[in-house]
Design an enzyme around this catalytic site. Structure first.
Site, mmCIF file in Angstrom:
data_model
loop_
_atom_site.group_PDB
_atom_site.id
_atom_site.type_symbol
_atom_site.label_atom_id
_atom_site.label_comp_id
_atom_site.label_asym_id
_atom_site.label_seq_id
_atom_site.Cartn_x
_atom_site.Cartn_y
_atom_site.Cartn_z
ATOM 1 C CD GLU A 174 26.139 -47.280 19.653
ATOM 2 O OE1 GLU A 174 25.187 -47.342 19.207
ATOM 3 O OE2 GLU A 174 26.114 -44.932 19.748
ATOM 4 C CG HIS A 250 26.146 -51.281 17.295
ATOM 5 N ND1 HIS A 250 24.372 -51.419 16.934
ATOM 6 C CD2 HIS A 250 26.554 -50.210 17.655
ATOM 7 C CE1 HIS A 250 24.168 -50.232 17.119
ATOM 8 N NE2 HIS A 250 25.155 -50.006 18.162
ATOM 9 C CB CYS A 369 19.154 -55.320 16.695
ATOM 10 S SG CYS A 369 21.277 -55.751 15.541
HETATM 11 O O1 SUG Z 1 21.252 -48.142 15.440
HETATM 12 N N1 SUG Z 1 19.137 -48.433 12.505
HETATM 13 C C1 SUG Z 1 19.869 -48.674 14.080
HETATM 14 C C2 SUG Z 1 20.157 -50.290 13.682
HETATM 15 C C3 SUG Z 1 20.857 -50.854 15.393
HETATM 16 C C4 SUG Z 1 20.981 -52.633 15.220
HETATM 17 N N2 SUG Z 1 21.214 -52.942 16.600
HETATM 18 C C5 SUG Z 1 22.084 -54.020 16.576
HETATM 19 N N3 SUG Z 1 23.174 -53.788 15.741
HETATM 20 N N4 SUG Z 1 22.729 -54.286 17.696
HETATM 21 C C6 SUG Z 1 21.367 -48.025 14.819
HETATM 22 O O2 SUG Z 1 21.899 -48.267 13.926
HETATM 23 C C7 SUG Z 1 17.933 -46.375 11.730
HETATM 24 C C8 SUG Z 1 16.587 -46.044 12.031
HETATM 25 C C9 SUG Z 1 16.725 -45.791 10.719
HETATM 26 O O3 SUG Z 1 17.132 -45.260 9.470
HETATM 27 O O4 SUG Z 1 15.026 -45.671 10.662
HETATM 28 C C10 SUG Z 1 19.186 -47.149 13.306
HETATM 29 O O5 SUG Z 1 18.422 -46.113 13.959
#
Ligand code: SUG
Length: 446
Positions: A174, A250, A369
């Protein structure tokens, strides 16, 4: 020698939406299907980037991906004109269609893992795009992410680009969201802390039971090998499986570091003492600040809700550290009280700046993020594609570009509109010219 940590924020794309796609990411699930505001989201993100640039920080942007991903839909058997592909996918398989529309590339903390040149064997800055295998919608990103990174860090003398790890859960990766580099100065060799959720090849080891562990130890080790990191410059720690099961999908939802500061929740890590002892030994004699937030002051639940740890800790030009926090942190009594007190404790963190990034928070993404950190020397910075860096001119251009192309509102029905696809491609094609990153999208490559 001058040193820089440049934050590359992900530009929010013209089809920004909330689909509730990330099982284990509580915020994303709670906001599924809400009408989104692509223009407002993009402007919020860009405003944060500009504000950091105004604070004297070096700031860049990374282009978003094209969504809906017509290529992915075609690979899954939808045929005909683009309009026909959209229509039949939306009608026959809403879930697949929505996954191929995801706005998730805006979270560039998951774009790649980056190792600065001071840490690597060949003295170049290394990039490995994250394969993001755990979520189908995110697994669509790495190829184009690699193209965008190559267009942004386009000089082979300074930058080395790897292919993403094999697309399999055993090597679930990730990116920077599970990677923290600790150092005294950005351009001195540091210790890279890789945090994993489970062991892929050893099922007897602890692992979460409710929500997935997206990152494996084996993936972390592979990235460290690719980047040519020394054993003495790497520490692996496991994320506490219990907090993954509470929605900490994460490590950057429960810990964040900058230079010689590691800011983390009491419950963040499995075998914390062992890991920290190794970290301290490898870091050496210089001071390393472990700032631990006790559960008694901030619960894991509050940390997840407010994104206290998905903040950015940055070093300002005057040498002081500040926290870039979402306004959600100021709205929660215990988190606000914690932060108010933190800046009085005599740690390197001296202030907190709050930003409204609600359009991103609704999909489970805070300030951290939204950015990919790249520490560079002045020479390396000069080797970056300069059009991707934010200054007053480029900020004004990007703002005008958003105003020209983005819609104020977007609902699920709009996503199947072929006119939106045309609008979005027109916008992205213009963006690649604005940023001078070349043809990075499949639709540009024919
Ligand atoms: O991978 N959300 C992302 C959020 C990522 C956040 N990044 C960090 N923590 N670095 C994920 O879960 C949701 C998209 C949606 O529901 O439309 C999403 O992919």
């Amino acid at each position: 020698m001058k040193q820089f940590e440049v934050n590359f924020d992900g530009l929010v794309g013209p089809t920004h939406n909330y689909a509730g796609l990330s099982f284990g990411n509580v915020a994303s699930l709670n906001n599924a299907n809400a009408v989104s505001s692509p223009k407002q989201a993009a402007k919020q993100g860009l405003a944060k980037a500009k504000a950091l640039s105004d604070m004297g920080m070096m700031q860049g942007v990374l282009a978003p991906q094209e969504r809906p991903d017509i290529n992915a839909l075609r690979r899954l058997g939808f045929t005909g004109t683009d309009a026909r592909v959209l229509e039949s996918a939306a009608k026959q398989s809403r879930e697949i269609f929505l996954a191929c529309c995801s706005a998730s590339s805006m979270w560039t903390a998951n774009a790649a893992t980056v190792s600065p040149s001071a840490d690597t064997a060949d003295g170049r800055v290394h990039f490995t795009p994250a394969n993001l295998t755990n979520k189908f919608h995110r697994s669509l990103e790495p190829q184009v992410t690699g193209n965008i990174l190559r267009g942004t860090f386009a000089n082979d003398t300074y930058f080395a680009h790897h292919q993403h790890l094999p697309d399999n859960e055993h090597f679930g990766d990730e990116g920077a969201a599970n990677h923290t580099r600790l150092c005294s100065d950005y351009n001195e060799a540091g210790v890279e802390l890789f945090v994993y959720g489970r062991h892929a090849f050893d099922p007897t080891k602890p692992a979460p039971t409710k929500y997935p562990a997206r990152q494996t130890l084996e993936a972390c080790q592979a990235v460290a090998r690719l980047h040519g990191l020394r054993d003495e410059g790497v520490v692996y720690m496991q994320q506490n499986p219990d907090v993954i099961d509470q929605g900490v999908f994460h490590n950057d939802v429960i810990a964040v570091g900058n230079q010689n500061v590691l800011f983390f929740h009491e419950q963040a890590f499995h075998e914390k003492e062992k890991g920290f002892t190794e970290l301290q030994r490898k870091f050496g004699e210089k001071p390393l600040h472990f700032i631990e937030v006790p559960t008694a002051q901030v619960s894991v639940q509050d940390a997840v809700k407010t994104y206290l740890f998905n903040t950015q800790i940055i070093t300002l030009p005057n040498g002081e550290m500040t926290i870039i926090a979402p306004t959600d942190c100021a709205e929660n009594d215990s988190v606000k009280a914690y932060l108010d007190n933190l800046v009085t404790l005599g740690t390197p963190i001296k202030s907190v700046n709050y930003f409204d990034v609600k359009q991103s928070m609704r999909n489970g993404g805070g300030p951290a993020c939204l950015r990919l950190r790249v520490a560079m020397s002045e020479e390396e910075l000069n080797g970056v594609n300069q059009s991707t860096l934010i200054n007053d001119t480029q900020f004004a251009r990007l703002n005008a570009w958003i105003d020209k192309h983005y819609r104020d509102e977007l609902s699920e029905d709009d996503l199947r509109d072929p006119q939106l696809l045309i609008e979005s491609r027109t916008a992205l094609d213009e963006l690649t010219q604005l940023l001078q990153i070349g043809s990075v999208y499949p639709f540009q490559q024919g």
